[in-house]
Design a protein around this motif. Structure first.
Motif, short mmCIF file in Angstrom:
data_model
loop_
_atom_site.label_atom_id
_atom_site.label_comp_id
_atom_site.label_asym_id
_atom_site.label_seq_id
_atom_site.Cartn_x
_atom_site.Cartn_y
_atom_site.Cartn_z
N LEU A 129 -10.82 13.35 -10.58
CA LEU A 129 -10.61 14.40 -9.75
C LEU A 129 -11.75 15.36 -9.90
O LEU A 129 -12.41 15.96 -9.10
CB LEU A 129 -9.40 15.30 -9.88
CG LEU A 129 -8.19 14.60 -9.30
CD1 LEU A 129 -6.94 15.37 -9.70
CD2 LEU A 129 -8.16 14.29 -7.75
N TYR A 135 -14.56 14.84 -4.50
CA TYR A 135 -14.88 15.36 -3.29
C TYR A 135 -14.56 14.51 -2.20
O TYR A 135 -13.82 15.15 -1.17
CB TYR A 135 -16.32 15.47 -3.28
CG TYR A 135 -17.24 16.91 -4.09
CD1 TYR A 135 -17.02 18.27 -3.34
CD2 TYR A 135 -17.58 16.83 -5.16
CE1 TYR A 135 -17.42 19.27 -4.26
CE2 TYR A 135 -17.84 17.78 -5.96
CZ TYR A 135 -18.06 19.01 -5.35
OH TYR A 135 -18.39 20.20 -5.99
N ASN A 138 -10.56 14.69 -1.87
CA ASN A 138 -10.12 15.87 -1.40
C ASN A 138 -10.50 15.98 0.20
O ASN A 138 -9.71 16.46 1.03
CB ASN A 138 -10.72 17.28 -2.03
CG ASN A 138 -9.84 17.67 -3.39
OD1 ASN A 138 -8.62 17.68 -3.25
ND2 ASN A 138 -10.72 17.49 -4.52
N THR A 200 -12.86 22.14 3.82
CA THR A 200 -12.51 21.46 2.81
C THR A 200 -13.49 21.15 1.87
O THR A 200 -13.24 21.49 0.74
CB THR A 200 -11.90 19.87 3.23
OG1 THR A 200 -10.73 20.19 4.20
CG2 THR A 200 -11.26 19.16 2.14
N ASN A 204 -13.45 22.93 -1.93
CA ASN A 204 -13.45 22.14 -3.19
C ASN A 204 -14.71 22.51 -4.05
O ASN A 204 -14.26 22.63 -5.11
CB ASN A 204 -13.69 20.63 -2.67
CG ASN A 204 -13.40 19.55 -3.67
OD1 ASN A 204 -12.67 19.71 -4.85
ND2 ASN A 204 -14.00 18.50 -3.70
#
Length: 327
Positions: A129, A135, A138, A200, A204
């Protein structure tokens, strides 16, 4: 009204007579399919429980494979465009001309929705992660997932969600008139899709920057990495939280350890883990409780079974246990 200029779509009339499946009937069809898959998952879990526990995070690949095959075959011309849920509610999947779709197109449609579905709640190593791959994970999970939900709710013209649009498919009532063209996606929806994916990525990026600059988060990450190295187990997660009971607040650090065996009453492991927290956490005097949760079980996405054992003591009690272990 905007119309898609697709040469494969009959454009003899602008009157839209296609009976698209509505929001709720699609949701009910999905619920039926999830229940069917859940029953199958429970049977698999009962037969292969020990093996699934050892498989750990990889168990979700089993559920992902089963679910993808289920939707891909039944939604294609092989299954006459109908999963069990769609069959019961008299729905089917077609292309823009009303024809049943091929297996490859159905597979594409399926993976667009099953990948974020099974990534949600997946036990992924923190090292993955935190890497550049995080990236992408996510983006697929939150970007694709939120876009699918948004279009499900707000694309009222055709009720096409992201997987429908990319595969160029429709969910319709069994009996339909396809002597017309399919309305194009509203421009506002296109803007929202871009916004959701961009948001998003930005979220992130910001979250990772905050986590590296925040001393508490960095400290917790240091503890987590140390425990992962000590126990040779990538599925250890450390968090700080609090509980409020009237005027009493309890600040705690929780260590969650997911094991690939069925032993959860391992007090020795709990003491070793608490010892690392006691040694590494800089503001240990501000903590009222250290909670070590040992977990064993499986999650294949369509069924799960977990059992856990918690060891929760104040730091001074943990100190006594640690000292007693060393004697």
């Amino acid at each position: 009204m905007e119309y898609q200029s697709n040469e494969h779509i009959n454009e003899t009339t602008k009157e839209n007579n296609i009976t698209f499946a509505g929001f709720w009937i699609r949701i009910f069809a999905l619920i039926i399919d999830v229940l069917v898959l859940g029953i199958f998952g429970i049977i698999i879990g009962g037969i292969f429980q020990e093996w699934l526990i050892k498989a750990g995070a990889w168990g979700k690949l089993i559920g992902f494979t089963i679910t993808t095959i289920y939707f891909s075959i039944l939604n294609s011309n092989i299954g006459k465009g109908q999963t069990l849920g769609k069959m019961l509610l008299k729905l089917k999947i077609t292309d823009y001309n009303g024809n049943l779709i091929s297996f490859p197109k159905s597979l594409l449609r399926s993976v667009i929705i099953t990948i974020p579905w099974f990534l949600n709640g997946a036990l992924l190593p923190n090292s993955l992660l935190q890497s550049p791959a995080g990236y992408l994970i996510n983006l697929v999970l939150f970007g694709t997932g939120s876009t699918i939900i948004y279009l499900y709710i707000f694309n009222r013209k055709t009720r096409q969600s992201l997987h429908d649009l990319l595969a160029k498919t429709l969910v319709v009532k069994e009996k339909n008139n396809f002597s017309n063209i399919v309305p194009a996606l509203w421009r506002v929806h296109k803007i929202m899709i871009i916004f959701l994916f961009t948001a998003t990525l930005l979220a992130n990026y910001i979250t990772k920057n905050i986590s590296t600059q925040n001393e508490t988060i960095s400290n917790l990450m240091e503890i987590q990495n140390q425990l992962i190295e000590n126990e040779k187990n990538p599925f250890i997660y450390v968090m700080k939280g609090f509980s409020q009971n009237f005027n009493n607040r309890t600040d705690y650090i929780q260590v969650k350890i997911i094991q690939n065996n069925q032993t959860i009453d391992n007090e020795e492991l709990a003491i070793r883990s608490a010892s690392v927290v006691m040694e590494k956490y800089t503001n240990i005097n501000d903590i009222n409780s250290i909670v070590i949760v040992l977990m064993s079980g499986y999650d294949i996405g369509i069924a799960r079974s977990w059992k856990n054992e918690s060891f929760a003591f104040p730091p001074n009690e943990w100190s006594k246990k640690i000292s007693g272990q060393r004697i």
